[in-house]
Structure formats: C-alpha cells, structure tokens
Motif scaffolding. Structure first.
Motif, mmCIF file in Angstrom:
data_model
loop_
_atom_site.group_PDB
_atom_site.id
_atom_site.type_symbol
_atom_site.label_atom_id
_atom_site.label_comp_id
_atom_site.label_asym_id
_atom_site.label_seq_id
_atom_site.Cartn_x
_atom_site.Cartn_y
_atom_site.Cartn_z
ATOM 1 N N ILE A 1 -7.879 -17.853 -5.815
ATOM 2 C CA ILE A 1 -7.291 -16.505 -5.815
ATOM 3 C C ILE A 1 -5.997 -16.493 -5.008
ATOM 4 C CG2 ILE A 1 -7.600 -14.145 -4.956
ATOM 5 C CD1 ILE A 1 -10.580 -14.441 -5.696
ATOM 6 N N MET A 2 -6.000 -17.123 -3.842
ATOM 7 C CA MET A 2 -4.800 -17.162 -3.004
ATOM 8 C C MET A 2 -3.675 -17.938 -3.674
ATOM 9 S SD MET A 2 -6.123 -17.442 0.955
ATOM 10 C CE MET A 2 -7.237 -18.829 0.688
ATOM 11 N N ALA A 3 -4.028 -19.028 -4.374
ATOM 12 C CA ALA A 3 -3.016 -19.822 -5.059
ATOM 13 C C ALA A 3 -2.364 -19.023 -6.190
ATOM 14 C CB ALA A 3 -3.641 -21.097 -5.611
ATOM 15 N N ILE A 4 -3.192 -18.371 -7.008
ATOM 16 C CA ILE A 4 -2.653 -17.567 -8.107
ATOM 17 C C ILE A 4 -1.895 -16.368 -7.564
ATOM 18 C CG2 ILE A 4 -3.314 -16.073 -10.038
ATOM 19 C CD1 ILE A 4 -5.579 -18.038 -10.614
ATOM 20 N N GLY A 5 -2.435 -15.731 -6.518
ATOM 21 C CA GLY A 5 -1.742 -14.604 -5.897
ATOM 22 C C GLY A 5 -0.384 -15.012 -5.351
ATOM 23 N N GLY A 6 -0.300 -16.213 -4.767
ATOM 24 C CA GLY A 6 0.974 -16.695 -4.245
ATOM 25 C C GLY A 6 2.006 -16.890 -5.332
ATOM 26 N N LEU A 7 1.593 -17.438 -6.465
ATOM 27 C CA LEU A 7 2.513 -17.636 -7.587
ATOM 28 C C LEU A 7 3.004 -16.298 -8.149
ATOM 29 C CD1 LEU A 7 0.712 -20.561 -9.473
ATOM 30 C CD2 LEU A 7 2.795 -20.690 -8.077
ATOM 31 N N VAL A 8 2.076 -15.348 -8.284
ATOM 32 C CA VAL A 8 2.450 -14.019 -8.785
ATOM 33 C C VAL A 8 3.379 -13.331 -7.789
ATOM 34 C CG1 VAL A 8 1.579 -11.735 -9.437
ATOM 35 C CG2 VAL A 8 0.337 -13.797 -10.131
ATOM 36 N N PHE B 1 3.763 -8.370 -2.178
ATOM 37 C CA PHE B 1 2.398 -8.836 -1.902
ATOM 38 C C PHE B 1 1.354 -7.875 -2.479
ATOM 39 C CE2 PHE B 1 -1.355 -8.485 0.843
ATOM 40 C CZ PHE B 1 -1.883 -9.760 0.687
ATOM 41 N N LEU B 2 1.515 -6.580 -2.212
ATOM 42 C CA LEU B 2 0.522 -5.597 -2.652
ATOM 43 C C LEU B 2 0.535 -5.433 -4.170
ATOM 44 C CD1 LEU B 2 0.973 -2.933 0.174
ATOM 45 C CD2 LEU B 2 -0.955 -4.484 -0.155
ATOM 46 N N PHE B 3 1.723 -5.485 -4.771
ATOM 47 C CA PHE B 3 1.794 -5.372 -6.229
ATOM 48 C C PHE B 3 1.194 -6.617 -6.882
ATOM 49 C CE2 PHE B 3 3.735 -4.964 -10.429
ATOM 50 C CZ PHE B 3 3.548 -3.610 -10.658
ATOM 51 N N ALA B 4 1.419 -7.780 -6.280
ATOM 52 C CA ALA B 4 0.795 -9.004 -6.785
ATOM 53 C C ALA B 4 -0.723 -8.902 -6.699
ATOM 54 C CB ALA B 4 1.294 -10.210 -5.991
ATOM 55 N N LEU B 5 -1.223 -8.304 -5.616
ATOM 56 C CA LEU B 5 -2.665 -8.103 -5.454
ATOM 57 C C LEU B 5 -3.219 -7.241 -6.580
ATOM 58 C CD1 LEU B 5 -5.184 -8.538 -3.656
ATOM 59 C CD2 LEU B 5 -4.539 -6.456 -2.422
ATOM 60 N N LEU B 6 -2.476 -6.195 -6.957
ATOM 61 C CA LEU B 6 -2.906 -5.343 -8.059
ATOM 62 C C LEU B 6 -2.907 -6.105 -9.383
ATOM 63 C CD1 LEU B 6 -1.074 -1.951 -7.291
ATOM 64 C CD2 LEU B 6 -3.445 -2.571 -6.805
ATOM 65 N N LEU B 7 -1.918 -6.958 -9.570
ATOM 66 C CA LEU B 7 -1.796 -7.674 -10.839
ATOM 67 C C LEU B 7 -2.886 -8.722 -11.035
ATOM 68 C CD1 LEU B 7 2.052 -8.225 -11.355
ATOM 69 C CD2 LEU B 7 0.551 -6.552 -12.434
ATOM 70 N N ILE B 8 -3.366 -9.311 -9.959
ATOM 71 C CA ILE B 8 -4.371 -10.372 -10.115
ATOM 72 C C ILE B 8 -5.799 -9.835 -10.059
ATOM 73 C CG2 ILE B 8 -2.820 -12.111 -9.152
ATOM 74 C CD1 ILE B 8 -4.558 -12.054 -6.587
ATOM 75 N N VAL B 9 -5.951 -8.527 -10.116
ATOM 76 C CA VAL B 9 -7.294 -7.926 -10.116
ATOM 77 C C VAL B 9 -8.181 -8.505 -11.224
ATOM 78 C CG1 VAL B 9 -8.526 -5.780 -10.675
ATOM 79 C CG2 VAL B 9 -6.814 -5.807 -8.863
ATOM 80 N N PRO B 10 -7.666 -8.688 -12.464
ATOM 81 C CA PRO B 10 -8.541 -9.286 -13.494
ATOM 82 C C PRO B 10 -9.091 -10.654 -13.093
ATOM 83 C CG PRO B 10 -6.588 -8.335 -14.509
ATOM 84 C CD PRO B 10 -6.374 -8.271 -13.026
ATOM 85 N N TYR B 11 -8.264 -11.470 -12.454
ATOM 86 C CA TYR B 11 -8.754 -12.788 -12.042
ATOM 87 C C TYR B 11 -9.746 -12.665 -10.884
ATOM 88 C CZ TYR B 11 -9.007 -17.645 -10.702
ATOM 89 O OH TYR B 11 -9.483 -18.900 -10.410
ATOM 90 N N ILE B 12 -9.492 -11.742 -9.961
ATOM 91 C CA ILE B 12 -10.443 -11.513 -8.868
ATOM 92 C C ILE B 12 -11.802 -11.085 -9.432
ATOM 93 C CG2 ILE B 12 -10.957 -10.073 -6.854
ATOM 94 C CD1 ILE B 12 -7.950 -9.937 -6.320
ATOM 95 N N PHE C 1 -13.185 -7.169 -18.736
ATOM 96 C CA PHE C 1 -12.382 -6.172 -19.461
ATOM 97 C C PHE C 1 -12.673 -4.758 -18.968
ATOM 98 C CE2 PHE C 1 -12.162 -3.082 -22.956
ATOM 99 C CZ PHE C 1 -10.803 -3.129 -23.234
ATOM 100 N N VAL C 2 -13.958 -4.439 -18.845
ATOM 101 C CA VAL C 2 -14.347 -3.092 -18.392
ATOM 102 C C VAL C 2 -13.887 -2.871 -16.948
ATOM 103 C CG1 VAL C 2 -16.300 -1.585 -17.855
ATOM 104 C CG2 VAL C 2 -16.301 -2.927 -19.963
ATOM 105 N N GLY C 3 -14.107 -3.867 -16.079
ATOM 106 C CA GLY C 3 -13.700 -3.735 -14.682
ATOM 107 C C GLY C 3 -12.202 -3.565 -14.532
ATOM 108 N N THR C 4 -11.432 -4.340 -15.290
ATOM 109 C CA THR C 4 -9.976 -4.232 -15.238
ATOM 110 C C THR C 4 -9.507 -2.870 -15.727
ATOM 111 O OG1 THR C 4 -9.741 -6.616 -15.604
ATOM 112 C CG2 THR C 4 -7.824 -5.249 -16.055
ATOM 113 N N SER C 5 -10.090 -2.409 -16.830
ATOM 114 C CA SER C 5 -9.721 -1.098 -17.384
ATOM 115 C C SER C 5 -10.028 0.029 -16.403
ATOM 116 C CB SER C 5 -10.467 -0.854 -18.703
ATOM 117 O OG SER C 5 -10.169 -1.858 -19.650
#
Length: 234
Positions: A22-29, A69-80, A104-108
């Motif tokens: 999660i941290m690795a993907i979050g860092g890239l985003v 950082f915070l917007f990246a956190l929002l974007l990686i919610v599906p992966y989390i 899908f349901v959780g992300t929506s």
C-alpha cells in the motif's frame, strides 16, 4: 497461553506485506499527483470562495505536499479495500461473495460519501461558520488548516458510507444478524447523534442532520443486507 501463535504470526506477516505494498503504490500515486496539485487546489478553493493566507514561508510548499499525499490516499482506496478484503477472506472465509464485488461496492460507497460531503456538507458548514464575521471580526483562514479541515471530512464521510458493507460482511461471516441489529438500533441512534454532533463542522441542527440521517439510512440498509444473507441468529 501463547500470545504469538504460528497462525497469528502468519496473519501479522501478511498484514505487514500488505502495508508495504500500500505504501509503495501510494508513493507512486503521490509522485504523479504532484503534477496536478494546482488544479486540485482550485477545486478545493471553490468551496470557500475566499483568499487563504500563509502563516509561514514554507506553508505553501508543505500544504501542496499535504494535498498530494491526502489526494493520493483517496485515490488508492480501491487497492486498500482489496488488501483488507483479501486478508479478511483468507482468515475469516467470506463465503459466496466475490472479492471484486466487495471491492466495487466498497469503492462506490466510499466515493459516494466523499461526493456527498463535498457537494452538501462542506459548503453548508463553511457558509454557516463564515456568517459570524462582522465589521471587526474578519476570517483569516490558513491554507494548511483549510486543507486539513476539508480532507478530514472527506475521509470521515467516505468511511461512514462504508457502513452497509461492513455490516453486510459481518453478517456474512456470522458475527451479527438482524435480531442483534434490531436490538441494538436504539443504541446506534444515540451513538449516531453523539458522533454527528461532534464531527460535523458546525453546531446547528441542520448540519448535524446532514450526517446523522445518512448514517441512520446506511445502518438500515446494512440491516436489510444482513437479512438477505440469511444467517442463523446469534
């Protein structure tokens, strides 16, 4: 009694690996979002429609990093959600529910909560608070404080809208059922009222209801979801 059994150590190792991914993907985003911070700031500033101030020289730079950082956190919610669901499914065995359907349901639900907060709760709350300015009381809001304020409520409402999914999964696993939820409804209403009063940005009843009513509706949706899972009563 041994605290760290082999099974618990396996679970902890799995969680550690998930956090690293999660941290690795979050860092890239995060690095990608840095190129779009200016556009994101314009969207956020539209809510308040007034100039924000800087209390120190590095505040603008640090605020831009905070937004990224915070917007990246929002974007990686599906992966989390994927990692959380995968771990829960591995060790709690969620029967009959496809993994990607849960994601899908959780992300929506999460992004629906963010949208509801952005379009209704934040504008209403900020306008209410700004009503208290007078000829001798003028609001001077710092950029950093405003960013923290906005993203805190976006994340809170996003998590809040996950309630039906959380209740549904607990019902599927067999931890709760409709009998339990119906018995606990009055306690949830009280807890809902207390949380809404503490978490909403203003003390007025209207803004409190903007959080309390959706929460109660989501709880009832969760009860319906558990009902249709047809779990045995506790």
């Amino acid at each position: 009694m041994e605290i760290f059994t082999e099974k618990r150590l396996v679970i902890l190792r799995d969680i550690r690996k998930a956090l690293i991914r999660i941290m690795a993907i979050g860092g890239l985003v995060f690095l990608g979002i840095l190129f779009f911070v200016e556009q994101i700031m314009r969207v956020l500033k539209d809510i308040i429609n007034m100039k924000l101030i800087l209390y120190s020289l590095p505040e603008a730079f640090m605020s831009y990093l905070k937004v990224a950082f915070l917007f990246a956190l929002l974007l990686i919610v599906p992966y989390i959600l994927y990692e959380i669901t995968r771990i829960v499914n591995n060790y709690a065995n969620i029967k009959g529910v496809p993994l990607y359907f849960i994601i899908f349901v959780g992300t929506s639900l999460f992004y629906s909560g963010c949208f509801f907060c952005y379009k209704f709760v934040l504008p209403s709350g900020i306008n209410f608070l700004l009503q208290y300015q007078t000829d001798y009381l003028k609001p001077m809001i710092s950029l950093s404080a405003y960013i923290s304020f906005v993203f805190t409520f976006l994340i809170v409402f996003g998590i809040m809208f996950e309630l039906p999914l959380i209740i549904g999964l607990l019902g599927r696993i067999g931890i709760i059922n409709t009998t339990f939820l119906n018995r606990q409804r009055r306690f949830f209403i009280l807890l809902n009222a207390l949380l809404s009063a503490m978490l909403t940005p203003t003390p007025d009843v209207f803004n409190m209801l903007l959080m309390m009513v959706p929460m109660q509706v989501l709880y009832e949706v969760g009860v319906i979801v558990v009902y249709f899972t047809k779990n045995k009563e506790l």
